[in-house]
Scaffold this motif. Sequence first.
Motif, PDB file in Angstrom:
ATOM      1  N   PRO A   1     -13.076-123.974   9.468  1.00  0.00           N
ATOM      2  CA  PRO A   1     -13.740-124.748  10.529  1.00  0.00           C
ATOM      3  C   PRO A   1     -14.511-125.936   9.964  1.00  0.00           C
ATOM      4  N   GLN A   2     -15.056-125.765   8.768  1.00  0.00           N
ATOM      5  CA  GLN A   2     -15.803-126.853   8.135  1.00  0.00           C
ATOM      6  C   GLN A   2     -14.901-128.049   7.863  1.00  0.00           C
ATOM      7  N   ARG A   3     -13.705-127.793   7.355  1.00  0.00           N
ATOM      8  CA  ARG A   3     -12.750-128.884   7.086  1.00  0.00           C
ATOM      9  C   ARG A   3     -12.344-129.551   8.385  1.00  0.00           C
ATOM     10  N   ARG A   4     -12.102-128.769   9.430  1.00  0.00           N
ATOM     11  CA  ARG A   4     -11.712-129.341  10.721  1.00  0.00           C
ATOM     12  C   ARG A   4     -12.861-130.096  11.376  1.00  0.00           C
ATOM     13  N   ASN A   5     -14.091-129.800  10.942  1.00  0.00           N
ATOM     14  CA  ASN A   5     -15.273-130.458  11.482  1.00  0.00           C
ATOM     15  C   ASN A   5     -15.640-131.712  10.692  1.00  0.00           C
ATOM     16  N   GLY A   6     -14.711-132.146   9.864  1.00  0.00           N
ATOM     17  CA  GLY A   6     -14.944-133.368   9.104  1.00  0.00           C
ATOM     18  C   GLY A   6     -15.708-133.164   7.821  1.00  0.00           C
ATOM     19  N   GLY A   7     -15.815-131.892   7.376  1.00  0.00           N
ATOM     20  CA  GLY A   7     -16.497-131.611   6.123  1.00  0.00           C
ATOM     21  C   GLY A   7     -17.974-131.328   6.289  1.00  0.00           C
ATOM     22  N   ASP A   8     -18.500-131.471   7.524  1.00  0.00           N
ATOM     23  CA  ASP A   8     -19.914-131.183   7.749  1.00  0.00           C
ATOM     24  C   ASP A   8     -20.189-129.703   7.536  1.00  0.00           C
ATOM     25  N   LYS A   9     -21.266-129.413   6.826  1.00  0.00           N
ATOM     26  CA  LYS A   9     -21.620-128.037   6.537  1.00  0.00           C
ATOM     27  C   LYS A   9     -21.984-127.296   7.822  1.00  0.00           C
ATOM     28  N   LEU A  10     -21.396-126.136   7.997  1.00  0.00           N
ATOM     29  CA  LEU A  10     -21.699-125.285   9.141  1.00  0.00           C
ATOM     30  C   LEU A  10     -22.542-124.114   8.671  1.00  0.00           C
ATOM     31  N   ALA A  11     -23.055-123.369   9.609  1.00  0.00           N
ATOM     32  CA  ALA A  11     -23.862-122.198   9.253  1.00  0.00           C
ATOM     33  C   ALA A  11     -22.997-121.184   8.510  1.00  0.00           C
ATOM     34  N   GLY A  12     -23.551-120.623   7.437  1.00  0.00           N
ATOM     35  CA  GLY A  12     -22.804-119.626   6.677  1.00  0.00           C
ATOM     36  C   GLY A  12     -21.967-120.258   5.574  1.00  0.00           C
ATOM     37  N   GLU A  13     -21.444-119.406   4.726  1.00  0.00           N
ATOM     38  CA  GLU A  13     -20.652-119.855   3.577  1.00  0.00           C
ATOM     39  C   GLU A  13     -19.199-120.064   3.978  1.00  0.00           C
ATOM     40  N   ASP A  14     -18.605-121.111   3.486  1.00  0.00           N
ATOM     41  CA  ASP A  14     -17.204-121.399   3.788  1.00  0.00           C
ATOM     42  C   ASP A  14     -16.312-120.683   2.770  1.00  0.00           C
ATOM     43  N   TRP A  15     -15.839-119.497   3.141  1.00  0.00           N
ATOM     44  CA  TRP A  15     -15.022-118.704   2.221  1.00  0.00           C
ATOM     45  C   TRP A  15     -13.706-119.409   1.909  1.00  0.00           C
ATOM     46  N   ALA A  16     -13.186-120.158   2.889  1.00  0.00           N
ATOM     47  CA  ALA A  16     -11.909-120.847   2.676  1.00  0.00           C
ATOM     48  C   ALA A  16     -12.032-121.913   1.604  1.00  0.00           C
ATOM     49  N   GLU A  17     -13.182-122.581   1.545  1.00  0.00           N
ATOM     50  CA  GLU A  17     -13.407-123.586   0.502  1.00  0.00           C
ATOM     51  C   GLU A  17     -13.339-122.940  -0.878  1.00  0.00           C
ATOM     52  N   LYS A  18     -13.962-121.768  -1.007  1.00  0.00           N
ATOM     53  CA  LYS A  18     -13.905-121.060  -2.286  1.00  0.00           C
ATOM     54  C   LYS A  18     -12.480-120.619  -2.594  1.00  0.00           C
ATOM     55  N   ALA A  19     -11.786-120.116  -1.597  1.00  0.00           N
ATOM     56  CA  ALA A  19     -10.414-119.636  -1.816  1.00  0.00           C
ATOM     57  C   ALA A  19      -9.504-120.748  -2.310  1.00  0.00           C
ATOM     58  N   ILE A  20      -9.686-121.952  -1.782  1.00  0.00           N
ATOM     59  CA  ILE A  20      -8.831-123.076  -2.152  1.00  0.00           C
ATOM     60  C   ILE A  20      -9.274-123.719  -3.462  1.00  0.00           C
ATOM     61  N   PHE A  21     -10.588-123.927  -3.626  1.00  0.00           N
ATOM     62  CA  PHE A  21     -11.080-124.744  -4.737  1.00  0.00           C
ATOM     63  C   PHE A  21     -11.808-123.972  -5.830  1.00  0.00           C
ATOM     64  N   GLY A  22     -12.073-122.668  -5.628  1.00  0.00           N
ATOM     65  CA  GLY A  22     -12.836-121.913  -6.613  1.00  0.00           C
ATOM     66  C   GLY A  22     -14.330-122.100  -6.407  1.00  0.00           C
ATOM     67  N   ASP A  23     -15.114-121.592  -7.358  1.00  0.00           N
ATOM     68  CA  ASP A  23     -16.561-121.637  -7.200  1.00  0.00           C
ATOM     69  C   ASP A  23     -17.241-122.147  -8.473  1.00  0.00           C
ATOM     70  N   GLU A  24     -17.552-121.238  -9.400  1.00  0.00           N
ATOM     71  CA  GLU A  24     -18.291-121.601 -10.616  1.00  0.00           C
ATOM     72  C   GLU A  24     -17.534-122.656 -11.422  1.00  0.00           C
ATOM     73  N   VAL A  25     -18.231-123.715 -11.800  1.00  0.00           N
ATOM     74  CA  VAL A  25     -17.628-124.762 -12.634  1.00  0.00           C
ATOM     75  C   VAL A  25     -17.685-124.319 -14.092  1.00  0.00           C
ATOM     76  N   LEU A  26     -16.526-124.176 -14.714  1.00  0.00           N
ATOM     77  CA  LEU A  26     -16.466-123.794 -16.125  1.00  0.00           C
ATOM     78  C   LEU A  26     -16.437-125.017 -17.028  1.00  0.00           C
ATOM     79  N   SER A  27     -15.788-126.081 -16.559  1.00  0.00           N
ATOM     80  CA  SER A  27     -15.664-127.289 -17.377  1.00  0.00           C
ATOM     81  C   SER A  27     -15.854-128.499 -16.492  1.00  0.00           C
ATOM     82  N   LEU A  28     -16.654-129.442 -16.955  1.00  0.00           N
ATOM     83  CA  LEU A  28     -16.848-130.680 -16.215  1.00  0.00           C
ATOM     84  C   LEU A  28     -15.771-131.704 -16.523  1.00  0.00           C
ATOM     85  N   GLY A  29     -14.904-131.372 -17.452  1.00  0.00           N
ATOM     86  CA  GLY A  29     -13.754-132.226 -17.722  1.00  0.00           C
ATOM     87  C   GLY A  29     -14.087-133.438 -18.553  1.00  0.00           C
TER      88      GLY A  29
END
Length: 208
Positions: A95-123
């Motif tokens: 829903p957050q992506r469909r809302n234009g990226g605006d943060k909604l209440a609660g954690e966006d689990w789909a964002e984590k599923a697609i992009f991951g979470d903890e940054v291991l390397s800044l590249g």
Amino acid sequence: MGLDINYQVIPDNCVLLARSRQVDEFCRHLEFFPQNALLSQSELEDSAEFCDEAEYRFLVEFAQEARQLIRDYPGIEERNLCHRKWDMLYYLLSPQRRNGGDKLAGEDWAEKAIFGDEVLSLGGEKIGHPIHYLSPIEVYAIQDKLDRVDADMLGTHWNPVAMRRAGVYKINGNESDESFQYLLELFCQFKAFYASVSEDEGVLVWLS
């Protein structure tokens, strides 16, 4: 050509992951984990002419740890997934992506599923995009969420025109029903990948 998202299963308690958290120059080789793990000694030695001394040392150390990981967890190098339709899937799941990226209440689990979470390397200069990590707890939560998603739920949000307006990557706005069916196949592969991750394993995620 385009940007793909790559997913790789990795044991949460392995040395390769621990070292990657500590040293960025070591971590950057995770992007090529299967290839580096299978380098022969002669291929490693040939790489020396393209690296400075410190880079070559980290490559050798990484290859050694990667080989050990494959010995400890046979087949781990094949437990991966490459996904090019990631933003389409993100739009349908989030829903957050469909809302234009605006943060909604609660954690966006789909964002984590697609992009991951903890940054291991800044590249930096050596990698175009950061490498992220999902812990076993996060993977379990994503598995649970994905289990609740079916084709009908995704279909309610399939709207190529709206997706084009939202700037969804690699969509033209005139996709057919066959395109949606193909996306469903990719979603099934995505879902099966996460389902294959066991309770003591995490997932590496990176764009390439």
